[in-house]
Scaffold this motif. Sequence first.
Motif, short mmCIF file in Angstrom:
data_model
loop_
_atom_site.label_atom_id
_atom_site.label_comp_id
_atom_site.label_asym_id
_atom_site.label_seq_id
_atom_site.Cartn_x
_atom_site.Cartn_y
_atom_site.Cartn_z
N ILE A 1 18.79 31.09 -23.66
CA ILE A 1 19.55 31.45 -22.45
C ILE A 1 18.48 31.67 -21.44
CG2 ILE A 1 21.01 32.99 -21.00
CD1 ILE A 1 22.79 33.37 -23.33
N GLY A 2 17.72 32.61 -21.14
CA GLY A 2 16.63 32.76 -20.27
C GLY A 2 17.45 33.20 -18.93
N ALA A 3 17.92 34.11 -18.78
CA ALA A 3 18.66 34.40 -17.47
C ALA A 3 18.10 35.55 -16.74
CB ALA A 3 20.32 34.95 -17.64
N PHE A 4 16.93 36.08 -16.88
CA PHE A 4 16.24 36.88 -15.94
C PHE A 4 15.65 36.04 -14.85
CE2 PHE A 4 15.16 40.39 -18.97
CZ PHE A 4 16.61 41.00 -18.81
N ALA A 5 16.34 35.12 -14.20
CA ALA A 5 16.05 33.98 -13.69
C ALA A 5 17.11 33.89 -12.20
CB ALA A 5 15.68 32.92 -14.04
N GLU A 6 16.71 33.25 -11.38
CA GLU A 6 17.62 33.12 -10.06
C GLU A 6 18.58 31.80 -10.71
OE1 GLU A 6 15.02 34.24 -6.35
OE2 GLU A 6 14.71 32.44 -7.29
N LYS A 7 18.17 30.82 -11.47
CA LYS A 7 19.06 29.93 -11.97
C LYS A 7 18.35 29.51 -13.47
CE LYS A 7 19.92 27.94 -7.54
NZ LYS A 7 20.04 26.78 -6.75
N THR A 8 19.31 28.98 -14.13
CA THR A 8 18.84 28.79 -15.56
C THR A 8 19.62 27.44 -16.04
OG1 THR A 8 18.31 29.63 -17.74
CG2 THR A 8 20.50 30.30 -16.93
N LEU A 9 19.03 26.89 -16.92
CA LEU A 9 19.59 25.70 -17.54
C LEU A 9 20.30 26.05 -19.03
CD1 LEU A 9 20.13 22.46 -17.58
CD2 LEU A 9 17.65 22.58 -18.93
N VAL A 10 21.41 25.70 -18.98
CA VAL A 10 22.13 25.98 -20.66
C VAL A 10 23.07 24.75 -21.01
CG1 VAL A 10 22.05 28.49 -20.38
CG2 VAL A 10 24.04 27.37 -19.60
N ALA A 11 23.22 25.09 -22.44
CA ALA A 11 24.35 23.86 -22.74
C ALA A 11 25.72 24.51 -22.19
CB ALA A 11 24.63 23.83 -24.30
N ALA A 12 26.41 23.51 -21.80
CA ALA A 12 28.05 23.70 -21.09
C ALA A 12 28.50 24.51 -22.20
CB ALA A 12 28.44 22.54 -20.73
N GLY A 13 28.41 24.51 -23.38
CA GLY A 13 29.16 25.29 -24.42
C GLY A 13 28.79 26.84 -24.37
N GLN A 14 27.67 27.04 -23.70
CA GLN A 14 27.43 28.46 -23.52
C GLN A 14 27.98 29.16 -22.22
OE1 GLN A 14 22.90 27.20 -23.96
NE2 GLN A 14 22.89 29.26 -24.86
N CYS A 15 28.72 28.31 -21.69
CA CYS A 15 29.33 29.09 -20.39
C CYS A 15 30.74 29.52 -20.58
CB CYS A 15 29.21 28.07 -19.25
SG CYS A 15 27.71 27.63 -18.79
N THR A 16 31.48 30.58 -20.53
CA THR A 16 32.73 30.74 -20.56
C THR A 16 33.31 31.43 -19.32
OG1 THR A 16 32.36 31.43 -23.00
CG2 THR A 16 34.54 32.09 -22.01
N LYS A 17 34.25 30.50 -18.82
CA LYS A 17 34.85 30.83 -17.51
C LYS A 17 35.79 32.31 -17.70
CE LYS A 17 37.65 28.29 -14.50
NZ LYS A 17 38.33 27.11 -14.12
N VAL A 18 35.69 33.03 -16.70
CA VAL A 18 36.50 34.40 -16.70
C VAL A 18 36.87 34.52 -15.38
CG1 VAL A 18 35.38 35.27 -18.75
CG2 VAL A 18 34.43 35.92 -16.37
#
Length: 361
Positions: free
Chosen positions: A131-148
């Motif tokens: 993931i690497g999300a202590f960052a203003e933006k990060t690149l992930v696989a779309a499947g790592q994103c869940t809409k809430v």
Amino acid sequence: MAQEVRGVIAPGKDEPVRVETIVVPDPGPGEAVVRVQACGVCHTDLHYKQGGISDDFPFLLGHEAAGVVESVGAGVTDVAPGDFVVLNWRAVCGNCRACLRGRPWYCFDTHNAKQKMTLTDGTELSPALGIGAFAEKTLVAAGQCTKVDPAVSPAVAGLLGCGVMAGLGAAINTGDVGRGDSVAVIGCGGVGDAAIAGATLAGAAKIIAVDIDDRKLAKARTLGATHTVNSKETDPVEAVRELTGGFGADVVIEAVGRPDTYQQAFYARDLAGTVVLVGVPTPEMKLELPLLDVFGRGGALKSSWYGDCLPSRDFPVLIDLHLQGRLPLDAFVTETVRLDEVEKAFERMHHGDVLRSVVVL
Ligand code: APR
Ligand code: ZN
Ligand code: ZN
């Protein structure tokens, strides 16, 4: 166009973390770039920094995050720019033996982004848990994103990305706590407290919190513990038996990760009860049990992996329950910090007065 943003890097074993400029590529097929709004500080980030997880320095830390999808690559249909999402570190394939048998939380082929984020000199970064999300933006696989539901605060939503989901899921998914059950939770840090909140949500009648720290026990009560046991002063197995009419708890959740607490969990359950192991031991730890005790007890001994969650099924529901006032996820956010305060947050972890420090961007 690749973009330059700020991110928190662990440069080498035991070296202090620092904010650096990182390069985030455009999303490739099946990938997404997410503008991070909040990311919790988890023990696993500290383990990465200490070199306890892999030697692939430098790491881009942070993995308990929520944010807004900025752009998506070819073939991405489940999320779109502008969606508010919680990130997960187990994007399942849908096709392997585990997925096809309806147990995707054991998926053999989880995926992360294929492209690499880098430092400005081209050094490739290893994102924590993909993931690497202590960052203003990060690149992930779309499947790592869940809409809430975007009505929830990002600091609260991000918690579902790791520790809080592990605890909630240990109770709700792995332990399958039912209405009227008695539940004992050994270890009341962020994970154990989330298990208590999960057991409360599931309608447990008795929730016995066990810890060696009275401050933790006081907090556990606010999340639904009906009884507390300080296991420095009182034998927790005896105490749990006494509180359950001599039987032991229907579900015991171990959220420490030590041989002595594993043992307590084993004996604190009802003969036909379930033990859920969510505390992560170290490789050299061993558990010794008389075989007759293993044989003589029915029930189930289960480990819980990321709360056996299925992000697409669990995240939106848990956020909705929170928004309805039925799941106090905000109780897990002890403080919010800036991107350049991660090192400070690691130090506070040791003092035991923090459930979660959350970096807010
Ligand atoms: N008996 C009971 N409780 C203990 C003991 C013990 N012997 N030793 C420590 N504890 C308590 C601490 O007082 C603390 O409240 O266990 C809790 C651990 O909490 P944290 O350090 O905040 O850890 P947490 O994030 O909750 O994770 C717990 O679950 O997912 C795993 O990797 C994670 O192994 C870790 C565990
Ligand atoms: Zn799979
Ligand atoms: Zn984590």
